[in-house]
Structures are given as structure tokens and as C-alpha cells.
Design a protein around this motif. Structure first.
Motif, PDB file in Angstrom:
ATOM      1  N   ARG A  66      -9.328  -1.690   4.943  1.00  9.03           N
ATOM      2  CA  ARG A  66      -8.807  -0.335   5.103  1.00  9.03           C
ATOM      3  C   ARG A  66      -8.979   0.406   3.789  1.00  9.03           C
ATOM      4  O   ARG A  66      -8.648  -0.110   2.730  1.00  9.03           O
ATOM      5  N   ASN A 126      -3.017  10.872   2.219  1.00  8.82           N
ATOM      6  CA  ASN A 126      -2.165  11.374   3.294  1.00  8.82           C
ATOM      7  C   ASN A 126      -2.255  10.534   4.570  1.00  8.82           C
ATOM      8  O   ASN A 126      -1.689  10.902   5.586  1.00  8.82           O
ATOM      9  N   GLY A 127      -2.968   9.421   4.533  1.00  4.54           N
ATOM     10  CA  GLY A 127      -3.044   8.537   5.687  1.00  4.54           C
ATOM     11  C   GLY A 127      -4.086   8.917   6.712  1.00  4.54           C
ATOM     12  O   GLY A 127      -4.237   8.241   7.721  1.00  4.54           O
ATOM     13  N   LYS A 128      -4.834   9.979   6.472  1.00  4.90           N
ATOM     14  CA  LYS A 128      -5.868  10.418   7.412  1.00  4.90           C
ATOM     15  C   LYS A 128      -7.189   9.731   7.068  1.00  4.90           C
ATOM     16  O   LYS A 128      -7.401   9.263   5.956  1.00  4.90           O
ATOM     17  N   ARG A 129      -8.103   9.723   8.043  1.00  4.01           N
ATOM     18  CA  ARG A 129      -9.445   9.188   7.812  1.00  4.01           C
ATOM     19  C   ARG A 129     -10.420  10.356   7.755  1.00  4.01           C
ATOM     20  O   ARG A 129     -10.505  11.140   8.693  1.00  4.01           O
ATOM     21  N   ASP A 136      -7.395   3.596   2.582  1.00  2.00           N
ATOM     22  CA  ASP A 136      -6.396   4.601   2.927  1.00  2.00           C
ATOM     23  C   ASP A 136      -6.507   5.825   2.025  1.00  2.00           C
ATOM     24  O   ASP A 136      -6.657   5.702   0.809  1.00  2.00           O
ATOM     25  N   THR A 146       0.855  -1.178   0.000  1.00  2.68           N
ATOM     26  CA  THR A 146       0.000   0.000   0.000  1.00  2.68           C
ATOM     27  C   THR A 146       0.894   1.232   0.000  1.00  2.68           C
ATOM     28  O   THR A 146       2.105   1.131   0.212  1.00  2.68           O
ATOM     29  N   ARG A 175       2.356  -1.105   3.785  1.00  2.00           N
ATOM     30  CA  ARG A 175       1.748  -2.317   4.323  1.00  2.00           C
ATOM     31  C   ARG A 175       1.762  -3.365   3.222  1.00  2.00           C
ATOM     32  O   ARG A 175       1.376  -3.089   2.094  1.00  2.00           O
ATOM     33  N   PHE A 199       1.374   3.129   2.262  1.00  2.00           N
ATOM     34  CA  PHE A 199       1.957   3.282   3.589  1.00  2.00           C
ATOM     35  C   PHE A 199       2.801   2.082   3.969  1.00  2.00           C
ATOM     36  O   PHE A 199       2.959   1.759   5.133  1.00  2.00           O
TER      37      PHE A 199
END
Length: 165
Positions: free
Chosen positions: A113, A118-121, A115, A7, A11, A9
């Protein structure tokens, strides 16, 4: 050496996760399923999914962020709570422990997930179209079909009581 997808990030994505994502894209069951029924069924069959009671506690918190009672709108099944708010609802569970249990739920295929870049939810709306990044609960109804055969073995058979007399 083979190619292993990751991913944004870093992963690792394995074949099981790709299969879970494909299963989540499948159509939902014809009848709507209550979110708490899915949790109840999964708690009975949790050993078959290699889940612990703490994993189910995290799933319960994620389901509490979903506003509807039934899981019947796949495009709106993404919840985007912060780690802090999840930990608060888990009565102060450490953030690292909560992330480990989220990973277990993703690995079991119960949630996905989504994503953001920017990795924020969060959720973003463009006109009438909403795009949400967070935890996707859409595998829950499709996994419920997988729970059903397992539950038959756990359903207690009614016992006849001896007549009083």
C-alpha cells in the motif's frame, strides 16, 4: 512494552511488512516478467503464500489496471483504482470483502500500500516527476523469484503414452 509502528491510518505495521517493503526496493529481475505469468505462477503456489482464489481474483483486477504487459518499470507500478471500480470488475463483490482480500495480499507481500496523506488513491505530477498513491505492484516481479523454486514441485512430469499396436 515495545513500540509498534502504525501507518497514518492506524494500520499496524509488523516486521513482515517492513521486510516486504525492503524486498520491493530490491532491483527487478534482469528479464521483464509478464504480469499474467506472475499471476499464473502465484495461482499454482498460492497455498504456500496462504492465499485463496478470491485473493487472486483481486490481484487479477489490480493487474488489469496496470497498462503495460510486462512488469519492468518499478517507479510506475502503482495503480490507483477506486474501491467501487475494483468491486465492479469483481462482478459485484462487497467492498468489505474486497478490502479483506487486499489486506491478505499485502500481508503475503504480493502488493504494497502506498497511502496518500488524505487516504485517497491518485497520481500527482510535478514537471516530469510523477508521484502515485495506491497499490504498488513492484513486489510481484521480486516475489516471482520466490515462486520459482516452489513451482518446480508442481510442474507435472511428461508421461509416455503406451505404443499403439
Amino acid at each position: 512494552m515495545g513500540y509498534t509502528p502504525v501507518t497514518p491510518f492506524r494500520r499496524m505495521i509488523d516486521a513482515a511488512q517492513l521486510q516486504h517493503q525492503a524486498m520491493a526496493a530490491a532491483p527487478l529481475p534482469a528479464q521483464a516478467i509478464a504480469k499474467w505469468d506472475v499471476l499464473r505462477e502465484l495461482s499454482v503456489a498460492r497455498a504456500d503464500f496462504n492465499l485463496t482464489d478470491r485473493d487472486l481474483a483481486v490481484l487479477q483486477v489490480l493487474l488489469s489496471y496496470y497498462p503495460a504487459v510486462t512488469l519492468d518499470q518499478p517507479q510506475k507500478m502503482v495503480v490507483f483504482p477506486s474501491n467501487q471500480s475494483i468491486c465492479e470488475r469483481l462482478n459485484g463483490m462487497p467492498c468489505s470483502t474486497m478490502r479483506r482480500h487486499l489486506g491478505n495480499l499485502v500481508e503475503a507481500g504480493v502488493i504494497l500500500r502506498r497511502d496518500s496523506p488524505n487516504g485517497k488513491r491518485y497520481q500527482r505530477k510535478f514537471g516530469g516527476v510523477a508521484q502515485a498513491f495506491g497499490f504498488d505492484l513492484s513486489p510481484c516481479p521480486t516475489c516471482s523469484r520466490a515462486f520459482s523454486p516452489l513451482l518446480i514441485a508442481f510442474v507435472p512430469k511428461p508421461q509416455r503414452s503406451p505404443p499403439c499396436g
